[in-house]
Design a protein around this motif. Sequence first.
Motif, PDB file in Angstrom:
ATOM      1  N   LEU A 139       0.809  -1.217   0.000  1.00  0.00           N
ATOM      2  CA  LEU A 139       0.000   0.000   0.000  1.00  0.00           C
ATOM      3  C   LEU A 139       0.844   1.269   0.000  1.00  0.00           C
ATOM      4  N   CYS A 140       2.132   1.111  -0.173  1.00  0.00           N
ATOM      5  CA  CYS A 140       3.012   2.268  -0.360  1.00  0.00           C
ATOM      6  C   CYS A 140       2.997   2.603  -1.852  1.00  0.00           C
ATOM      7  N   THR A 141       1.974   3.353  -2.256  1.00  0.00           N
ATOM      8  CA  THR A 141       1.681   3.521  -3.680  1.00  0.00           C
ATOM      9  C   THR A 141       1.878   4.943  -4.195  1.00  0.00           C
ATOM     10  N   ALA A 166       7.787   3.051   3.475  1.00  0.00           N
ATOM     11  CA  ALA A 166       8.418   1.825   2.993  1.00  0.00           C
ATOM     12  C   ALA A 166       9.763   1.586   3.676  1.00  0.00           C
ATOM     13  N   LYS A 167      10.545   2.646   3.863  1.00  0.00           N
ATOM     14  CA  LYS A 167      11.840   2.511   4.537  1.00  0.00           C
ATOM     15  C   LYS A 167      11.655   2.002   5.967  1.00  0.00           C
ATOM     16  N   LEU A 168      10.675   2.558   6.675  1.00  0.00           N
ATOM     17  CA  LEU A 168      10.416   2.138   8.055  1.00  0.00           C
ATOM     18  C   LEU A 168       9.950   0.688   8.119  1.00  0.00           C
ATOM     19  N   LEU A 169       9.091   0.308   7.207  1.00  0.00           N
ATOM     20  CA  LEU A 169       8.592  -1.072   7.200  1.00  0.00           C
ATOM     21  C   LEU A 169       9.737  -2.068   7.007  1.00  0.00           C
ATOM     22  N   LEU A 170      10.615  -1.787   6.058  1.00  0.00           N
ATOM     23  CA  LEU A 170      11.733  -2.684   5.797  1.00  0.00           C
ATOM     24  C   LEU A 170      12.689  -2.725   6.984  1.00  0.00           C
ATOM     25  N   ARG A 171      12.864  -1.585   7.632  1.00  0.00           N
ATOM     26  CA  ARG A 171      13.743  -1.512   8.801  1.00  0.00           C
ATOM     27  C   ARG A 171      13.199  -2.345   9.963  1.00  0.00           C
ATOM     28  N   LYS A 177       4.073  -0.624 -11.239  1.00  0.00           N
ATOM     29  CA  LYS A 177       2.743  -0.224 -11.707  1.00  0.00           C
ATOM     30  C   LYS A 177       2.526   1.272 -11.514  1.00  0.00           C
ATOM     31  N   ARG A 178       3.142   1.826 -10.467  1.00  0.00           N
ATOM     32  CA  ARG A 178       2.977   3.257 -10.161  1.00  0.00           C
ATOM     33  C   ARG A 178       4.153   4.106 -10.627  1.00  0.00           C
ATOM     34  N   CYS A 179       5.108   3.483 -11.325  1.00  0.00           N
ATOM     35  CA  CYS A 179       6.311   4.190 -11.798  1.00  0.00           C
ATOM     36  C   CYS A 179       7.039   4.889 -10.645  1.00  0.00           C
ATOM     37  N   LEU A 180       7.217   4.181  -9.537  1.00  0.00           N
ATOM     38  CA  LEU A 180       7.890   4.728  -8.355  1.00  0.00           C
ATOM     39  C   LEU A 180       9.340   4.251  -8.346  1.00  0.00           C
ATOM     40  N   CYS A 181      10.187   5.028  -8.985  1.00  0.00           N
ATOM     41  CA  CYS A 181      11.585   4.616  -9.152  1.00  0.00           C
ATOM     42  C   CYS A 181      12.327   4.545  -7.822  1.00  0.00           C
ATOM     43  N   ASP A 182      12.120   5.516  -6.941  1.00  0.00           N
ATOM     44  CA  ASP A 182      12.816   5.523  -5.654  1.00  0.00           C
ATOM     45  C   ASP A 182      12.398   4.331  -4.793  1.00  0.00           C
ATOM     46  N   HIS A 183      11.112   3.973  -4.846  1.00  0.00           N
ATOM     47  CA  HIS A 183      10.649   2.792  -4.113  1.00  0.00           C
ATOM     48  C   HIS A 183      11.323   1.539  -4.653  1.00  0.00           C
ATOM     49  N   ALA A 184      11.360   1.427  -5.984  1.00  0.00           N
ATOM     50  CA  ALA A 184      11.963   0.237  -6.599  1.00  0.00           C
ATOM     51  C   ALA A 184      13.443   0.128  -6.239  1.00  0.00           C
ATOM     52  N   ARG A 185      14.139   1.263  -6.252  1.00  0.00           N
ATOM     53  CA  ARG A 185      15.559   1.253  -5.895  1.00  0.00           C
ATOM     54  C   ARG A 185      15.735   0.771  -4.448  1.00  0.00           C
ATOM     55  N   LEU A 186      14.858   1.231  -3.566  1.00  0.00           N
ATOM     56  CA  LEU A 186      14.892   0.810  -2.166  1.00  0.00           C
ATOM     57  C   LEU A 186      14.673  -0.699  -2.049  1.00  0.00           C
ATOM     58  N   GLN A 236      13.323   5.925 -16.397  1.00  0.00           N
ATOM     59  CA  GLN A 236      14.366   5.784 -15.382  1.00  0.00           C
ATOM     60  C   GLN A 236      14.219   4.454 -14.654  1.00  0.00           C
ATOM     61  N   LEU A 237      12.983   4.073 -14.346  1.00  0.00           N
ATOM     62  CA  LEU A 237      12.740   2.809 -13.661  1.00  0.00           C
ATOM     63  C   LEU A 237      13.057   1.631 -14.571  1.00  0.00           C
ATOM     64  N   CYS A 238      12.740   1.778 -15.839  1.00  0.00           N
ATOM     65  CA  CYS A 238      13.062   0.731 -16.810  1.00  0.00           C
ATOM     66  C   CYS A 238      14.574   0.498 -16.859  1.00  0.00           C
ATOM     67  N   ARG A 239      15.326   1.588 -16.869  1.00  0.00           N
ATOM     68  CA  ARG A 239      16.797   1.476 -16.870  1.00  0.00           C
ATOM     69  C   ARG A 239      17.286   0.813 -15.585  1.00  0.00           C
ATOM     70  N   LEU A 240      16.657   1.169 -14.464  1.00  0.00           N
ATOM     71  CA  LEU A 240      17.051   0.607 -13.174  1.00  0.00           C
ATOM     72  C   LEU A 240      16.844  -0.911 -13.161  1.00  0.00           C
ATOM     73  N   LEU A 241      15.677  -1.359 -13.614  1.00  0.00           N
ATOM     74  CA  LEU A 241      15.384  -2.795 -13.630  1.00  0.00           C
ATOM     75  C   LEU A 241      16.342  -3.535 -14.557  1.00  0.00           C
ATOM     76  N   ALA A 242      16.615  -2.948 -15.711  1.00  0.00           N
ATOM     77  CA  ALA A 242      17.544  -3.580 -16.651  1.00  0.00           C
ATOM     78  C   ALA A 242      18.946  -3.667 -16.056  1.00  0.00           C
ATOM     79  N   ALA A 243      19.355  -2.611 -15.358  1.00  0.00           N
ATOM     80  CA  ALA A 243      20.682  -2.601 -14.738  1.00  0.00           C
ATOM     81  C   ALA A 243      20.804  -3.669 -13.664  1.00  0.00           C
ATOM     82  N   HIS A 244      19.669  -4.070 -13.062  1.00  0.00           N
ATOM     83  CA  HIS A 244      19.685  -5.126 -12.045  1.00  0.00           C
ATOM     84  C   HIS A 244      19.402  -6.505 -12.643  1.00  0.00           C
ATOM     85  N   GLY A 245      19.518  -6.607 -13.973  1.00  0.00           N
ATOM     86  CA  GLY A 245      19.453  -7.914 -14.620  1.00  0.00           C
ATOM     87  C   GLY A 245      18.069  -8.381 -15.018  1.00  0.00           C
ATOM     88  N   ALA A 246      17.095  -7.472 -15.119  1.00  0.00           N
ATOM     89  CA  ALA A 246      15.742  -7.887 -15.515  1.00  0.00           C
ATOM     90  C   ALA A 246      15.772  -8.538 -16.890  1.00  0.00           C
TER      91      ALA A 246
END
Length: 464
Positions: A191-193, A201-206, A228-237, A272-282
């Motif tokens: 629900l971090c959308t 999201a940072k607190l939950l993971l912590r 789905k929400r194009c949240l690049c910072d969330h995906a990086r986290l 930017q998110l597409c590049r991030l996922l590809a850089a992580h081997g998607a």
Amino acid sequence: MGSSGMGELPGPVTEKLQISPKLDSEHPLTAHTPATKYYTALVTGDLRSLEVLTDRYYQDVNLVFEISKNELEWQVKSQASFGLSGWRVGDRGTQRVSPGDQPRSLHPTGLWSLEYKRELTTPLCLVARRGHAACLRHLLRRRADPNLALGGQGPLHEACLGGHADCVELLLEHKADPNLRSDEGLAPLHLCTTQDSLGCAKLLLRHGAIVNLPSEDGEETALHVAAKRCLCDHARLYLRHGARVDARSAQEDTALGVLCGQAPGAGEGCLQLCRLLAAHGADIDAQDEMRRSPLHKACGAANAGLARFLLQCGADVNAIDYDGVSPLGCVLQNAAFKRELRPHLTVQLLLNHGSQKIWPPAFVKVLKSCAAVPEIIEILFNSYSQISVSEKWAEAVPEEVFQQHQLFYESFFRLVGTVRCLQHLCRSAIRKKFGSKCHYLIPLLPVPKPLHNYLLLEPEGVML
């Protein structure tokens, strides 16, 4: 329902509130009752009133608000029901009944009826939803249960939905379960959308949230939600915390596939998110249950920016899904509904990367479906060295479309029974020589920019 019948809904009613500790009694609310003042203090964040009312009337802060709404739903009354109507308990467990789901058969001991929808919520959920951290702290100190979720979602879900990181932190400090499932099978991380929910999201993971926890129905992870929400910072986290980049949903979709199905409009965020996922081997060519690749989805969404990046990463331009449709076919199927997204840019891109052409006898079908986007007709037609124009093709273009794009279609149908000009035949010969590398080699030719555009099938608005 009275005598009005099933097809006629009751008129509007005044919203009413009921408060029932442990669901064993009900007290109608009026404007001056303590319950009304208590509810008002919760939703407005009036800490001073809340403290007074808690001390005087509501020492037990784990009570339940039942709110009747102006929405109807099917409800069952039977010996197998308990608590509030609208919740059916039987052999298959507790089920929520929605207004559109008229029961196919009656419960052996029950009677179905349309009644006003009711929402269950708790004081803690009310303040968490609105981000009233001071009130939340007060209730938690009074031993409010941070995991009580009678309305389907717990306080932590509500706080994440609102992006209230201070409330999330308080709840987690008081032992809220970071992986608690809602009735829809979603954990708080799902629900971090919004951009505002990154701190949540940072607190939950912590505090021990499982980054790869799938939702119960769709089996989507937090990374799917971020895509789905194009949240690049969330995906990086999430990736930094060990998210599986190619985790599959129930439809066999990866985060990259989900992302590429989104329409353009999020600026550079999606790319930017597409590049991030590809850089992580998607997996660039990961196929879902219908064998659609990310490129299929980007093309279906007329998202030329994402399609270009995928092709640069080596995506299969001629991949075929279960229906035998290529990425080019996906664009053509949706072009008429996405004219504002300039789908011809995606068609041009695919042909310059070596997409197979449309079978010539099927060109008239493309004309019928894409006539309102003449740029596509021009680009496709010019991808052939020669293709015979039939007089019957004019019947495929609606009169209003012909009038709207008269200059183009008059020039197009003048080609009936003619041979293309020498300039076009030279273009076709060069494109055939370069093949799938047209996009790369043509810009390197030492010729003027307008000639580059001509060779790359840039539409001109008339046919020569």
